[in-house]
Design an enzyme around this catalytic site. Structure first.
Site, PDB file in Angstrom:
ATOM      1  NE  ARG A  51       6.388  -5.681  15.066  1.00 19.64           N
ATOM      2  CZ  ARG A  51       7.537  -6.355  15.190  1.00 19.64           C
ATOM      3  NH1 ARG A  51       7.715  -7.159  16.189  1.00 19.64           N
ATOM      4  NH2 ARG A  51       8.525  -6.197  14.322  1.00 19.64           N
ATOM      5  CB  THR A  52       1.854  -4.919   9.631  1.00 18.36           C
ATOM      6  OG1 THR A  52       2.439  -3.914  10.456  1.00 18.36           O
ATOM      7  CG2 THR A  52       0.626  -4.360   8.956  1.00 18.36           C
ATOM      8  CE  LYS A  80       6.198 -13.625 -13.857  1.00 17.15           C
ATOM      9  NZ  LYS A  80       5.013 -14.443 -14.217  1.00 17.15           N
ATOM     10  NE  ARG A 101       4.207  -2.742   5.945  1.00 14.21           N
ATOM     11  CZ  ARG A 101       4.672  -2.893   7.184  1.00 14.21           C
ATOM     12  NH1 ARG A 101       5.846  -3.467   7.373  1.00 14.21           N
ATOM     13  NH2 ARG A 101       3.981  -2.471   8.222  1.00 14.21           N
ATOM     14  CG  HIS A 129       1.674   1.557   9.485  1.00 13.38           C
ATOM     15  ND1 HIS A 129       0.623   0.657   9.377  1.00 13.38           N
ATOM     16  CD2 HIS A 129       2.761   0.819   9.864  1.00 13.38           C
ATOM     17  CE1 HIS A 129       1.082  -0.563   9.686  1.00 13.38           C
ATOM     18  NE2 HIS A 129       2.368  -0.479   9.967  1.00 13.38           N
TER      19      HIS A 129
HETATM   20  C1  NCD Z   1       6.435  -0.010  11.546  1.00 10.38           C
HETATM   21  C2  NCD Z   1       6.354   0.213  10.049  1.00 10.38           C
HETATM   22  O1  NCD Z   1       6.368  -0.739   9.280  1.00 10.38           O
HETATM   23  O2  NCD Z   1       6.226   1.375   9.695  1.00 10.38           O
HETATM   24  N1  NCD Z   1       6.356  -1.359  11.896  1.00 10.38           N
HETATM   25  C3  NCD Z   1       5.123  -1.911  12.089  1.00 10.38           C
HETATM   26  O3  NCD Z   1       4.323  -1.964  11.203  1.00 10.38           O
HETATM   27  N2  NCD Z   1       4.823  -2.338  13.332  1.00 10.38           N
HETATM   28  C4  NCD Z   1       7.594   0.668  12.181  1.00 10.38           C
HETATM   29  C5  NCD Z   1       8.963   0.394  11.646  1.00 10.38           C
HETATM   30  O4  NCD Z   1       9.152  -0.383  10.715  1.00 10.38           O
HETATM   31  O5  NCD Z   1       9.880   0.990  12.196  1.00 10.38           O
END
Ligand code: NCD
Length: 304
Positions: A51-52, A80, A101, A129
């Site tokens: 999703r993100t 590397k 991320r 997040h």
């Molecule tokens: C979440 C995350 O990555 O922290 N997912 C997301 O970004 N929608 C929640 C999760 O991974 O449980």
């Protein structure tokens, strides 16, 4: 705001502006389809995501912009031994804005050093997040219409769940919020959330070990999965992974206007039969994630 690392980097007013803009995008997306023409978003994902990453990319594409990036550490020069700072400085040569991320807490912050383009923390380890929080806030805004006077249940892995930590921080700024923290003893929110966030704000909170005992009082139930990748020991994960399973039976005690949220991915913590319940907002939430990221990209690029 140059970078977005922590949800508290945004003031309540800035969040409001983003929500207003997201509402307007939802009303008529076509108005914004060329706003990011000739702009590029890079998604640098050192950890898995559906999703993100895809909602960031969909957001930029729907604004008429371009996207590039990588979706695992193995496919970047991190494999590397390159530092995140060097990776980010390099990516900044090819993109106008970066969403990153990383499994290490603080990595997107470290990457801001010497960086000339804005960076967005798309999840750093078990820490924060902020764009999931914006997604969650847009969901609450659309489903409930207000942030004040809500009883918010957070259920599952409150220790490692970064979405929980960020959402708690963001919600402490609204009036008369009451948190119900539902977790096993071993997965309670970290001490700094109790000490530096909950106790220092105006909110009240209680803890519970089962959802049944608190279900009837909740306005929002925010479910989370047990974060397998953050456990040191697989046996502990297996023991705790099915601590909470929301099903149709348990929902019988809930308010008729409960909003059920989940950042997703779901593993086993919500029965699929709950998906048909109009109170299940988690797939709408995933869609709101795209709209709020459209708003955020525009704001951070100074295009709105
Ligand atoms: C979440 C995350 O990555 O922290 N997912 C997301 O970004 N929608 C929640 C999760 O991974 O449980």
């Amino acid at each position: 705001m140059k970078h977005l690392i922590d949800p508290m980097d945004l003031s309540v007013e800035e969040i409001n502006d983003l929500l207003v803009l997201a509402d307007d995008i939802i009303l008529d997306k076509t108005k914004y389809r060329d706003v990011c023409k000739y702009k590029t978003l890079a998604t640098c994902f050192f950890e898995p995501s559906t999703r993100t990453r895809l909602s960031f990319e969909a957001a930029m594409l729907e604004l008429g912009g371009n996207v590039l990036g990588f979706s695992s550490a193995d496919s970047s020069s991190a494999a590397k031994g390159e530092s995140v700072t060097d990776t980010a400085r390099t990516v900044a040569c090819y993109a106008d804005i970066i969403a990153m991320r990383h499994p290490k807490e603080g990595a997107p912050f470290v990457a801001t050093r010497g960086l000339t383009v804005p960076i967005i923390n798309a999840g750093d380890g078990g820490h924060n997040h902020p764009t999931q929080t914006l997604t969650d806030l847009l969901t609450i805004h659309r489903e409930k219409g207000h942030f004040d006077n809500l009883v918010v249940g957070l259920c599952g892995d409150l220790k490692f769940g970064r979405t929980v930590h960020s959402l708690i921080k963001a919600l402490t700024r609204y009036k008369n919020i009451h948190f119900v923290l539902i977790s096993p003893e071993e997965l309670r929110v970290p001490e700094y959330i109790f000490e530096d966030v909950l106790k220092k704000s105006n909110v009240t909170y209680e803890e519970a070990r089962t959802m049944e005992e608190v279900m009837d009082k909740l306005d929002i139930l925010y479910m989370t999965r047990v974060q397998r990748e953050r456990f040191f020991n697989e046996a502990d994960y297996i023991r705790l992974k099915d601590s909470y399973i929301l099903d149709v039976e348990k929902l019988k005690k809930a308010k008729s206007d409960l909003t059920i949220m989940h950042p997703l991915p779901r593993v086993n913590e919500i029965s699929v039969l709950v998906d048909e319940d109009p109170r299940a907002a988690y797939f709408r939430q995933a869609l709101y994630g795209k709209y709020i990221r459209m708003a955020l990209i525009m704001k951070m690029l100074g295009l709105k």
